[in-house]
Design a protein around this motif. Structure first.
Motif, PDB file in Angstrom:
ATOM      1  N   ASP B 123       0.878  -1.165   0.000  1.00 30.28           N
ATOM      2  CA  ASP B 123       0.000   0.000   0.000  1.00 30.28           C
ATOM      3  C   ASP B 123       0.917   1.217   0.000  1.00 30.28           C
ATOM      4  O   ASP B 123       2.004   1.177   0.571  1.00 30.28           O
ATOM      5  N   SER B 133       1.517   8.684   4.974  1.00 33.84           N
ATOM      6  CA  SER B 133       2.048   7.407   5.432  1.00 33.84           C
ATOM      7  C   SER B 133       3.056   6.865   4.430  1.00 33.84           C
ATOM      8  O   SER B 133       2.934   7.073   3.235  1.00 33.84           O
ATOM      9  N   GLN B 136       3.481   0.409   2.902  1.00 32.01           N
ATOM     10  CA  GLN B 136       3.372  -0.730   3.809  1.00 32.01           C
ATOM     11  C   GLN B 136       3.178  -2.000   3.002  1.00 32.01           C
ATOM     12  O   GLN B 136       2.643  -1.983   1.899  1.00 32.01           O
ATOM     13  N   TYR B 137       3.602  -3.082   3.602  1.00 34.11           N
ATOM     14  CA  TYR B 137       3.652  -4.366   2.928  1.00 34.11           C
ATOM     15  C   TYR B 137       2.377  -5.144   3.205  1.00 34.11           C
ATOM     16  O   TYR B 137       1.991  -5.299   4.357  1.00 34.11           O
ATOM     17  N   ASN B 138       1.727  -5.614   2.164  1.00 32.39           N
ATOM     18  CA  ASN B 138       0.521  -6.432   2.332  1.00 32.39           C
ATOM     19  C   ASN B 138       0.909  -7.898   2.385  1.00 32.39           C
ATOM     20  O   ASN B 138       1.035  -8.556   1.357  1.00 32.39           O
ATOM     21  N   GLU B 139       1.113  -8.373   3.606  1.00 34.18           N
ATOM     22  CA  GLU B 139       1.567  -9.750   3.696  1.00 34.18           C
ATOM     23  C   GLU B 139       0.397 -10.718   3.544  1.00 34.18           C
ATOM     24  O   GLU B 139      -0.670 -10.501   4.101  1.00 34.18           O
ATOM     25  N   GLY B 308      13.033 -14.238  19.007  1.00 33.33           N
ATOM     26  CA  GLY B 308      11.611 -14.435  19.228  1.00 33.33           C
ATOM     27  C   GLY B 308      10.896 -15.034  18.029  1.00 33.33           C
ATOM     28  O   GLY B 308       9.864 -15.668  18.176  1.00 33.33           O
ATOM     29  N   PHE B 309      11.467 -14.842  16.820  1.00 33.80           N
ATOM     30  CA  PHE B 309      10.805 -15.342  15.615  1.00 33.80           C
ATOM     31  C   PHE B 309      11.109 -16.807  15.357  1.00 33.80           C
ATOM     32  O   PHE B 309      10.454 -17.449  14.529  1.00 33.80           O
ATOM     33  N   GLY B 390      14.982   4.049  17.134  1.00 38.47           N
ATOM     34  CA  GLY B 390      13.921   4.809  16.489  1.00 38.47           C
ATOM     35  C   GLY B 390      13.088   5.589  17.496  1.00 38.47           C
ATOM     36  O   GLY B 390      12.701   6.733  17.237  1.00 38.47           O
ATOM     37  N   ALA B 391      12.825   4.983  18.653  1.00 35.76           N
ATOM     38  CA  ALA B 391      12.003   5.657  19.667  1.00 35.76           C
ATOM     39  C   ALA B 391      12.674   6.948  20.125  1.00 35.76           C
ATOM     40  O   ALA B 391      12.013   7.968  20.349  1.00 35.76           O
ATOM     41  N   THR B 394      12.325   9.662  17.554  1.00 32.43           N
ATOM     42  CA  THR B 394      10.963  10.212  17.446  1.00 32.43           C
ATOM     43  C   THR B 394      10.527  10.935  18.713  1.00 32.43           C
ATOM     44  O   THR B 394       9.801  11.919  18.633  1.00 32.43           O
ATOM     45  N   THR B 395      10.944  10.443  19.878  1.00 32.38           N
ATOM     46  CA  THR B 395      10.428  11.045  21.112  1.00 32.38           C
ATOM     47  C   THR B 395      11.521  11.652  22.003  1.00 32.38           C
ATOM     48  O   THR B 395      11.218  12.202  23.047  1.00 32.38           O
ATOM     49  N   GLY B 396      12.795  11.527  21.594  1.00 33.45           N
ATOM     50  CA  GLY B 396      13.887  11.995  22.452  1.00 33.45           C
ATOM     51  C   GLY B 396      14.184  13.486  22.316  1.00 33.45           C
ATOM     52  O   GLY B 396      13.486  14.211  21.609  1.00 33.45           O
ATOM     53  N   GLU B 428       9.454   9.234   9.753  1.00 32.65           N
ATOM     54  CA  GLU B 428       9.197  10.396  10.599  1.00 32.65           C
ATOM     55  C   GLU B 428      10.154  10.379  11.778  1.00 32.65           C
ATOM     56  O   GLU B 428      10.359   9.346  12.397  1.00 32.65           O
TER      57      GLU B 428
END
Lengths: 210, 448
Positions: B123, B133, B136-139, B308-309, B390-391, B394-396, B428
């Motif tokens: 998309d 936006s 994005q991947y349509n899996e 985890g995967f 990334g966090a 964006t928020t730091g 972003e």
């Protein structure tokens, strides 16, 4: 004998587990008792996940086996198993701007097995949809998922909208790869689960408190 | 066409030297000799890092996606669609953000071509996601669980007749075409071409021409945009080709995450066989593109092998062996695999320190992996990098960025073999945070 099915599910032997369910049903075993064995197995898998001995594929495979079991049990159950015992409604979805569903789907499965009444709104769920569904269904919890950092703001909007709509008895939970305590504070949510097991644990705590 | 005429006679080391030499001496008209020198100095920083030497300073290569457009005031949609606005933003971005590489233009995906083809795998703004936006991947399970044998027997044929008609609307008629391998004798030519006489296939060919025209426009604009930034600011690209781990090709592209996870339980032998089958394709894919771009680095985003995967045992059984073959195949071609281990790789550090892969010949860029542990396992063996969260971007705060980068360099960059980068691909983010990540890298990296 009673532990045989539990063990087959814990070991993720799908064909064996389903054959056992078929046999038990043919033998006239109470489907509610069969379900209880399955629940024990799922708790064990959840524990193994929390201990770092099982991983996402194991949770997904276990969920898949449970779908197979449920499909077999359904015709034999008088009603949905013990509706009165349901822990409460959880409205869940991946927030607007994000279409990732794998983590959300695992949480849905785990909450369902843990006995919650789960209303899954899917992905890219608009702010209003969360609030409307929570109000209509009398949700005790709204659970929001995202993978994209850019979708964090959507969570913040849902929290604000839920507060504004006066859903004071509804707790708001968030989760997903980018979520940290810092993000919880930023969005104003009530808490987060690091993974599906923690999400279920948190939901249980909240419902227990209520 | 081989990279050099005597390619067959060169060993892996000589091929590496040839590719590094080509990278340092591109066919670019630099604005001045000073800029050419800057370019070559930067190439040397990366080369030293790969070879585990201590570079003149830490090279800085954050992953960029939409950020160069968004930070210059464009919407996501404009960044993808409007080549003129993007080119303008691209130059402003590079003037302002002093990183050591060109921003990653392959992440500005070619949406005009998607439009021409009715591309369904993604998309993008105006097609399934909003104007602000990223794609994005349509899996989905584009390959069905019972199609492994078709894939294994003939991957190209599988792609053409099964996969592509499912993910590209314009390619639906391709399912009616016979495999090209039918063309073995003169008499088979007749039957083979019958479908090409049908209206749906001819319509498909027209759309492919439209896509080709869009692709020409895209490459002319993008290569001009990158060449201009290189000529003015002396910036090398960070990669010249892409490939993927065979397990990720199965999981991302064909079976979907969930489908593949279930296959590992239900049909493990087929999964292993399919991964093996994809190894030569994954190598060939990169070699062809890197030969064209004359850049030695091969970008390899890693997805389904993260913590985890998979269990450690499954990682070592299903993920690593065929990724390792791809890495070895690339290194044998003189290429430098640039693995980007998205998510956390803490549980994988032991497995990926594999002595059968020669030391100092590839790069591991990390995301949420503990970098001190990465250094402990891979230090003195392969170059590492990445990790700025990334966090935080964006928020730091600016101070957060400065502290994080200083500490990171302090922890893992003192003896070289390190590239400063972001843990995520940046769409972003707070501009002041991105800027400070780079400025802190320049400041502390020089003292490292």
């Amino acid at each position: 004998m009673t532990q045989e099915l539990t063990q087959a599910i814990v070991e993720l032997r799908e064909a064996d587990a389903l054959a056992m369910v078929d046999r038990k049903l043919a033998e006239g075993v109470d489907p509610v008792a069969i379900l209880a064995e399955c629940k024990t197995a799922m708790d064990t898998i959840g524990d193994k996940f929390a201990a770092g001995e099982a991983f996402i594929p194991e949770l997904i495979m276990a969920g898949e086996i449970m779908s197979g079991v449920s499909a077999r049990l359904k015709p034999h159950l008088q009603s949905t198993p013990a509706d009165d015992d349901k822990l409460g409604v959880v409205v869940i979805g991946t927030v607007q701007g994000d279409i990732h569903d794998i983590g959300k789907d695992i949480v849905v499965t785990m909450l369902d097995i843990a006995g919650f009444d789960v209303v899954d709104l899917g992905v890219d769920v608009k702010v209003d949809e969360f609030v409307t569904a929570a109000r209509e269904k009398g949700a005790k919890i709204i659970a929001m998922s995202c993978l994209l950092t850019s979708a964090i703001d959507s969570m913040k909007k849902v929290v604000a909208a839920a507060r504004e709509a006066g859903l004071n008895d509804t707790k708001l939970m968030i989760g997903g790869a980018p979520i940290t305590e810092q993000v919880v504070a930023y969005t104003g949510a009530d808490g987060y689960g690091k993974d599906a097991v923690e999400a279920v644990e948190l939901a249980r705590q909240w419902i227990g408190e209520a | 066409m081989a990279f050099t005429e005597d390619w067959k006679d060169l060993d892996a080391r000589q091929r590496y030297e040839a590719r590094m030499d080509a990278w340092a001496n591109p066919a670019v008209e630099f604005e001045s000799d000073a800029v050419r020198q800057q370019y070559q100095d930067r190439v040397q920083l990366f080369r030293d890092a790969v070879e585990l030497k201590k570079p003149a300073r830490v090279p800085i290569a954050p992953w960029m996606s939409l950020f160069p457009g968004l930070s210059q005031g464009l919407t996501a949609k404009e960044t993808y669609y409007d080549y003129a606005k993007l080119a303008d933003a691209w130059m402003k971005f590079h003037a302002e953000y002093r990183q050591d590489v060109l921003a990653f233009s392959i992440n500005i995906v070619p949406v005009h071509i998607y439009d021409a083809l009715d591309y369904r795998l993604y998309d993008w703004p105006g097609h399934g996601v909003g104007e602000d936006s990223g794609y994005q991947y349509n899996e989905a399970e584009y390959m069905k669980a019972d199609e492994y044998d078709l894939l294994i027997a003939d991957p190209s044929g599988y792609w053409q007749r099964f996969y592509l008609p499912r993910v590209i609307g314009a390619f639906e008629p391709w399912a009616t075409l016979d495999p090209f391998t039918d063309l073995v004798e003169g008499p088979t030519v007749g039957p083979f071409f019958i479908p090409f006489g049908t209206p749906p296939v001819q319509e498909m060919l027209k759309k492919m021409i439209d896509a080709g025209n869009a692709a020409m426009e895209w490459i002319q604009n993008f290569s001009a945009m990158d060449a201009k930034a290189t000529a003015k600011y002396g910036l090398p690209g960070f990669a010249g080709g892409v490939t993927k781990a065979p397990y990720d090709i199965l999981g991302d592209t064909l079976r979907g995450t969930r489908g593949l996870m279930l296959d590992v339980f239900r049909q493990p032998d087929k999964v292993l066989e399919a991964c093996e089958r994809l190894v030569p394709l994954a190598i060939d894919w990169a070699v062809r593109s890197n030969d064209k771009t004359r850049h030695p680095f091969v970008f390899i985003p890693l997805h389904k092998g993260a913590d985890g995967f998979l269990s450690d045992a499954d990682f070592r059984t299903f993920y690593w062996p065929t990724l390792k073959k791809v890495l070895q195949g690339l290194i044998d071609e003189g290429l430098v695999p640039l693995c980007f281990a998205e998510g956390a790789y803490n549980d994988r550090l032991e497995a990926i320190h594999d002595e059968e892969i020669p030391a100092g010949r590839m790069i591991w860029m990390f995301d949420a992996t503990n970098m001190s542990e990465a250094k402990r396992h891979l230090g003195g063996y392969q170059c590492i990098g990445g990790n700025v969260p990334g966090a935080l971007l964006t928020t730091g705060t600016v101070q957060d960025m400065d502290d994080y980068v200083r500490q990171l360099i302090e922890d893992v960059a003192r003896d070289g073999g390190f590239i400063l980068g972001s843990g995520i691909v940046i769409d972003e983010a707070k501009p002041e945070c991105v800027k400070q990540m780079i400025e802190a890298g320049l400041k502390y990296g020089a003292q490292a």
